[in-house]
Design an enzyme around this catalytic site. Structure first.
Site, PDB file in Angstrom:
ATOM      1  N   ARG A  18       0.895  -1.284  -0.012  1.00  0.00           N
ATOM      2  CA  ARG A  18      -0.151  -0.002  -0.173  1.00  0.00           C
ATOM      3  C   ARG A  18       0.770   1.147  -0.048  1.00  0.00           C
ATOM      4  O   ARG A  18       0.212   2.343  -0.140  1.00  0.00           O
ATOM      5  CB  ARG A  18      -0.770  -0.195   0.914  1.00  0.00           C
ATOM      6  CG  ARG A  18      -2.052  -1.183   1.031  1.00  0.00           C
ATOM      7  CD  ARG A  18      -2.849  -1.337   2.581  1.00  0.00           C
ATOM      8  NE  ARG A  18      -1.934  -2.473   3.052  1.00  0.00           N
ATOM      9  CZ  ARG A  18      -2.354  -2.846   4.233  1.00  0.00           C
ATOM     10  NH1 ARG A  18      -3.623  -2.769   4.728  1.00  0.00           N
ATOM     11  NH2 ARG A  18      -1.742  -3.808   4.828  1.00  0.00           N
ATOM     12  N   GLY A  81       1.581 -14.512   5.691  1.00  0.00           N
ATOM     13  CA  GLY A  81       0.812 -13.901   6.652  1.00  0.00           C
ATOM     14  C   GLY A  81       1.636 -13.846   8.089  1.00  0.00           C
ATOM     15  O   GLY A  81       2.624 -14.493   8.339  1.00  0.00           O
ATOM     16  N   GLY A 142      -7.896  -4.692  12.410  1.00  0.00           N
ATOM     17  CA  GLY A 142      -8.506  -5.634  13.125  1.00  0.00           C
ATOM     18  C   GLY A 142      -9.334  -5.187  14.317  1.00  0.00           C
ATOM     19  O   GLY A 142      -8.779  -4.425  15.067  1.00  0.00           O
ATOM     20  N   ALA A 383      34.776  41.725   0.975  1.00  0.00           N
ATOM     21  CA  ALA A 383      33.856  41.347   0.102  1.00  0.00           C
ATOM     22  C   ALA A 383      34.310  40.733  -1.111  1.00  0.00           C
ATOM     23  O   ALA A 383      35.124  41.203  -1.680  1.00  0.00           O
ATOM     24  CB  ALA A 383      32.747  42.425  -0.173  1.00  0.00           C
ATOM     25  N   ASN A 389      41.069  27.381  -4.631  1.00  0.00           N
ATOM     26  CA  ASN A 389      41.634  26.046  -4.001  1.00  0.00           C
ATOM     27  C   ASN A 389      41.906  24.882  -5.129  1.00  0.00           C
ATOM     28  O   ASN A 389      42.456  23.966  -4.569  1.00  0.00           O
ATOM     29  CB  ASN A 389      40.800  25.716  -2.818  1.00  0.00           C
ATOM     30  CG  ASN A 389      39.235  25.279  -3.094  1.00  0.00           C
ATOM     31  OD1 ASN A 389      38.630  25.803  -4.085  1.00  0.00           O
ATOM     32  ND2 ASN A 389      38.905  24.517  -2.513  1.00  0.00           N
ATOM     33  N   TYR A 390      41.270  24.948  -6.090  1.00  0.00           N
ATOM     34  CA  TYR A 390      41.132  23.867  -7.120  1.00  0.00           C
ATOM     35  C   TYR A 390      41.732  24.163  -8.326  1.00  0.00           C
ATOM     36  O   TYR A 390      41.327  25.222  -8.892  1.00  0.00           O
ATOM     37  CB  TYR A 390      39.752  23.546  -7.267  1.00  0.00           C
ATOM     38  CG  TYR A 390      39.382  22.052  -8.105  1.00  0.00           C
ATOM     39  CD1 TYR A 390      39.964  21.020  -7.731  1.00  0.00           C
ATOM     40  CD2 TYR A 390      38.694  22.322  -9.203  1.00  0.00           C
ATOM     41  CE1 TYR A 390      40.076  19.964  -8.335  1.00  0.00           C
ATOM     42  CE2 TYR A 390      38.336  20.869  -9.849  1.00  0.00           C
ATOM     43  CZ  TYR A 390      38.982  19.681  -9.386  1.00  0.00           C
ATOM     44  OH  TYR A 390      38.838  18.680 -10.180  1.00  0.00           O
ATOM     45  N   SER A 408      38.978  43.859  -0.798  1.00  0.00           N
ATOM     46  CA  SER A 408      37.615  43.431  -1.563  1.00  0.00           C
ATOM     47  C   SER A 408      38.047  42.710  -2.891  1.00  0.00           C
ATOM     48  O   SER A 408      39.003  43.336  -3.585  1.00  0.00           O
ATOM     49  CB  SER A 408      36.586  44.241  -1.866  1.00  0.00           C
ATOM     50  OG  SER A 408      35.990  44.798  -0.499  1.00  0.00           O
TER      51      SER A 408
HETATM   52  C1  UD1 Z   1      -2.398  -6.110  10.973  1.00  0.00           C
HETATM   53  C2  UD1 Z   1      -3.343  -7.124  11.767  1.00  0.00           C
HETATM   54  C3  UD1 Z   1      -4.515  -6.247  12.154  1.00  0.00           C
HETATM   55  C4  UD1 Z   1      -4.071  -5.105  12.986  1.00  0.00           C
HETATM   56  C5  UD1 Z   1      -3.135  -4.282  12.327  1.00  0.00           C
HETATM   57  C6  UD1 Z   1      -2.323  -3.259  13.124  1.00  0.00           C
HETATM   58  C7  UD1 Z   1      -3.154  -9.472  10.851  1.00  0.00           C
HETATM   59  C8  UD1 Z   1      -3.667 -10.467   9.923  1.00  0.00           C
HETATM   60  N1  UD1 Z   1      -3.783  -8.309  11.073  1.00  0.00           N
HETATM   61  O1  UD1 Z   1      -2.934  -5.823   9.809  1.00  0.00           O
HETATM   62  O2  UD1 Z   1      -5.517  -6.775  12.995  1.00  0.00           O
HETATM   63  O3  UD1 Z   1      -5.127  -4.296  13.250  1.00  0.00           O
HETATM   64  O4  UD1 Z   1      -1.973  -5.020  11.852  1.00  0.00           O
HETATM   65  O5  UD1 Z   1      -1.234  -2.509  12.472  1.00  0.00           O
HETATM   66  O6  UD1 Z   1      -2.168  -9.681  11.401  1.00  0.00           O
HETATM   67  N2  UD1 Z   1       4.394  -9.508   8.082  1.00  0.00           N
HETATM   68  C9  UD1 Z   1       5.289 -10.519   7.951  1.00  0.00           C
HETATM   69  N3  UD1 Z   1       5.150 -11.546   7.208  1.00  0.00           N
HETATM   70  C10 UD1 Z   1       3.888 -11.703   6.552  1.00  0.00           C
HETATM   71  C11 UD1 Z   1       3.003 -10.913   6.704  1.00  0.00           C
HETATM   72  C12 UD1 Z   1       3.101  -9.710   7.515  1.00  0.00           C
HETATM   73  O7  UD1 Z   1       6.551 -10.543   8.586  1.00  0.00           O
HETATM   74  O8  UD1 Z   1       3.889 -12.714   5.988  1.00  0.00           O
HETATM   75  C13 UD1 Z   1       4.591  -8.360   8.926  1.00  0.00           C
HETATM   76  C14 UD1 Z   1       4.539  -7.076   8.010  1.00  0.00           C
HETATM   77  O9  UD1 Z   1       5.830  -6.763   7.454  1.00  0.00           O
HETATM   78  C15 UD1 Z   1       4.153  -5.901   9.300  1.00  0.00           C
HETATM   79  C16 UD1 Z   1       3.240  -6.805   9.940  1.00  0.00           C
HETATM   80  O10 UD1 Z   1       3.662  -8.038   9.844  1.00  0.00           O
HETATM   81  O11 UD1 Z   1       5.194  -5.305   9.724  1.00  0.00           O
HETATM   82  C17 UD1 Z   1       1.633  -6.597   9.890  1.00  0.00           C
HETATM   83  O12 UD1 Z   1       1.276  -6.793   8.610  1.00  0.00           O
HETATM   84  P1  UD1 Z   1       0.526  -6.013   7.689  1.00  0.00           P
HETATM   85  O13 UD1 Z   1       0.278  -6.302   6.544  1.00  0.00           O
HETATM   86  O14 UD1 Z   1       0.764  -4.445   7.839  1.00  0.00           O
HETATM   87  O15 UD1 Z   1      -0.854  -6.188   8.586  1.00  0.00           O
HETATM   88  P2  UD1 Z   1      -2.135  -5.136   8.719  1.00  0.00           P
HETATM   89  O16 UD1 Z   1      -2.735  -5.265   7.349  1.00  0.00           O
HETATM   90  O17 UD1 Z   1      -1.626  -3.851   9.095  1.00  0.00           O
HETATM   91 CA    CA Z   2       0.060  -2.566   9.253  1.00  0.00          CA
END
Ligand code: UD1
Ligand code: CA
Length: 484
Positions: A18, A81, A142, A383, A389-390, A408
């Site tokens: 995003r 995730g 969430g 002034a 220098n170069y 000046s």
């Molecule tokens: C997440 C939460 C949401 C919460 C919000 C707060 C979940 C499913 N949702 O949503 O409930 O309100 O954060 O900011 O957790 N990341 C990984 N590996 C992955 C996916 C994500 O390391 O496979 C890391 C991302 O880099 C990020 C963090 O986890 O730093 C959260 O992921 P992001 O995609 O930002 O989740 P949100 O949609 O913001």
């Molecule tokens: Ca986030």
């Protein structure tokens, strides 16, 4: 309370789609540091057993930031995730009892809030304790569904909300304390039943709650602590909060900041009591400012060290340079890298310095370039003075003694030395050293021709009369045009 049974786990593998950026999300900056550094800094004082950072997108670059800050990187490739991220980190987390889990994109959380979250988790004998926030606009987060006043039943992601749940304004910060022996089996039961086919860490909450385990929520004292950076607008908002905190800290330390919301200060900057910072100033890097200084509007200081009672007039640009007590510079002065201006030096408008030492009380008031120059005390630089220098190949030094007077528009062709107490005549191009108390003069000798100008004017007037008359006024031209 010691946190030696706690492992910190920072989830930082995501791309940050995003943000629409070629840079991984956690490498974006807010408050003068990358997001992941901010999170690491908030966790460091907890004294955890270890700090694991799950990385994925631009893993090499993220690791380069994480490792020096004390984080142990674990590669999650591909990213399925937040729940999957935890599973990937499991081996590295090892035998800790609790995990303090944080997203790498919520940098405003404070150490004290994390401490209280762990304490609440222990006191409540919970298996999961969620840091939540009550906000006016919960969209994108969430939502926390409570099953009683104290206990949580589930976290529901935005995409899966029912119409009733949409009204809920308590959001999940994605910062949690988990009892690991309970989390792992619950996580194993989470199915990727969502549009992205991801294993959501949030789904483990409902599983734990349905098993009758204690899942608690603690509301963040300041809802801004839960702000995540999913978009550029989020980044700007988070940056604004960091900058405000920093300015407030300076003001608490006795610094006056006018129109504070227009002043940008990096986290490591310090300033002494009764220093005044005018609107539109930027203080960057490791800038250190003494007491009773004035930094006037539009000036940008990076890695500058200022003594006491220094005045920076409007619109100066100061790089890594040292300005001792009572120095004044500007308006419109530019100090590039590696200058040392000793006590009471005055640098005026449109003066540029680079790699130069200027002795006590010396003045360069106007339109001057001093590069690779070493200048003594109580010297006056006229002034338009330029150190050449170069030579097209090398940078060469210019050495100017004490109590020297540079007239000046002098060009000092380096390498060259001007001895103590010497004079340089205005308009000179100096190529040879000038001995102490001597005069260097290097310019064409002036010749006056009496009466020359009036003769010239008579000649020109006579030549003009012989030419056919041509009208030059607007009215005359118009008349002529009509006649044609
Ligand atoms: C997440 C939460 C949401 C919460 C919000 C707060 C979940 C499913 N949702 O949503 O409930 O309100 O954060 O900011 O957790 N990341 C990984 N590996 C992955 C996916 C994500 O390391 O496979 C890391 C991302 O880099 C990020 C963090 O986890 O730093 C959260 O992921 P992001 O995609 O930002 O989740 P949100 O949609 O913001
Ligand atoms: Ca986030």
């Amino acid at each position: 309370m010691p946190a030696k049974d706690v492992a910190v786990v920072i989830l930082a593998a995501g791309k940050g789609t995003r943000l629409k950026s070629s840079l991984a999300k956690v490498l974006h900056r807010a408050g003068g540091r990358t997001l992941v550094e901010q999170v690491l800094r908030a966790c460091a004082p907890l004294g955890a057993k270890k700090t694991v950072v799950v990385i994925g997108h631009q893993a090499e670059q993220v690791a380069a930031v994480v490792e020096p800050a004390g984080g142990e990187p674990v590669l999650q490739q591909p990213q399925h995730g937040t729940g999957h991220a935890m599973q990937v980190a499991r081996r590295t987390i090892g035998k800790a009892k609790l995990a303090m889990v944080l997203p790498g994109d919520a940098p405003l959380v404070r150490t004290e809030t994390l401490r209280r979250l762990i304490a609440a988790h222990r006191a409540g004998k919970a298996v999961a304790t969620i840091l939540t926030a009550v906000v006016s606009d919960p969209s994108g987060y969430g939502r926390v569904v409570r099953k009683s006043e104290t206990n949580v039943g589930a976290i529901v992601e935005e995409s899966q909300l029912t119409d009733d749940q949409r009204e809920l304004n308590e959001i999940n910060s994605s910062i949690y304390c988990f009892t690991l022996e309970k989390l792992w089996p619950a996580l194993a039961r989470v199915k990727p039943h969502n549009a992205h086919r991801e294993v959501y860490l949030t789904d483990a909450i409902a599983i734990l709650a349905s098993q009758g385990e204690t899942v608690l929520a603690q509301v963040a004292p300041d809802p801004r602590e839960a702000l995540g950076c999913n978009t550029r607008a989020d980044l700007a908002e988070v940056d604004r909060v960091f900058r405000e905190w920093k300015r407030n800290a300076l003001m608490s330390a006795g610094v006056t900041i006018q129109l504070p919301e227009t002043v940008l200060v990096d986290p490591e900057v310090t300033a002494g009591e009764d220093t005044v910072i005018e609107p539109g100033v930027q203080l960057l890097g490791k800038t250190k400012i003494g007491a009773r200084c004035t930094i006037r509007t539009g000036s940008v200081l990076s890695d500058a060290i200022l003594g006491d009672d220094v005045v920076v007039e409007p619109h100066c640009v100061v790089g890594q340079s040292r300005l001792d007590d009572r120095v004044t510079i500007g308006p419109f002065a530019r100090l590039r890298a590696n200058n040392h201006l000793k006590t009471g030096v005055h640098i005026g408008n449109f003066v540029e310095l680079k790699n130069s030492v200027v002795g006590e009380g010396t003045k360069a008031g106007h339109l001057t370039y001093l590069g690779d120059a070493k200048i003594g005390a109580k010297t006056n630089i006229g002034a338009g003075t330029i150190t050449c220098n170069y030579d097209g190949f090398h940078k060469n030094p210019t050495t100017i003694g004490n109590r020297v007077f540079i007239g000046s528009d002098a060009a000092l062709v380096a390498p060259v030395r001007v001895g103590d107490g010497a004079y340089v005549a205005a308009g000179s191009t100096i190529t040879d050293n000038i001995p102490a108390d001597g005069l260097g003069i290097a310019r064409g000798r002036q010749v006056n021709k009496p009466g020359w100008a009036s003769r010239k004017r008579r000649e020109l007037a006579a030549a003009d009369k012989q030419k056919p008359r041509r009208s030059t006024t607007k009215a005359g031209k118009a008349k002529k045009a009509r006649r044609r």
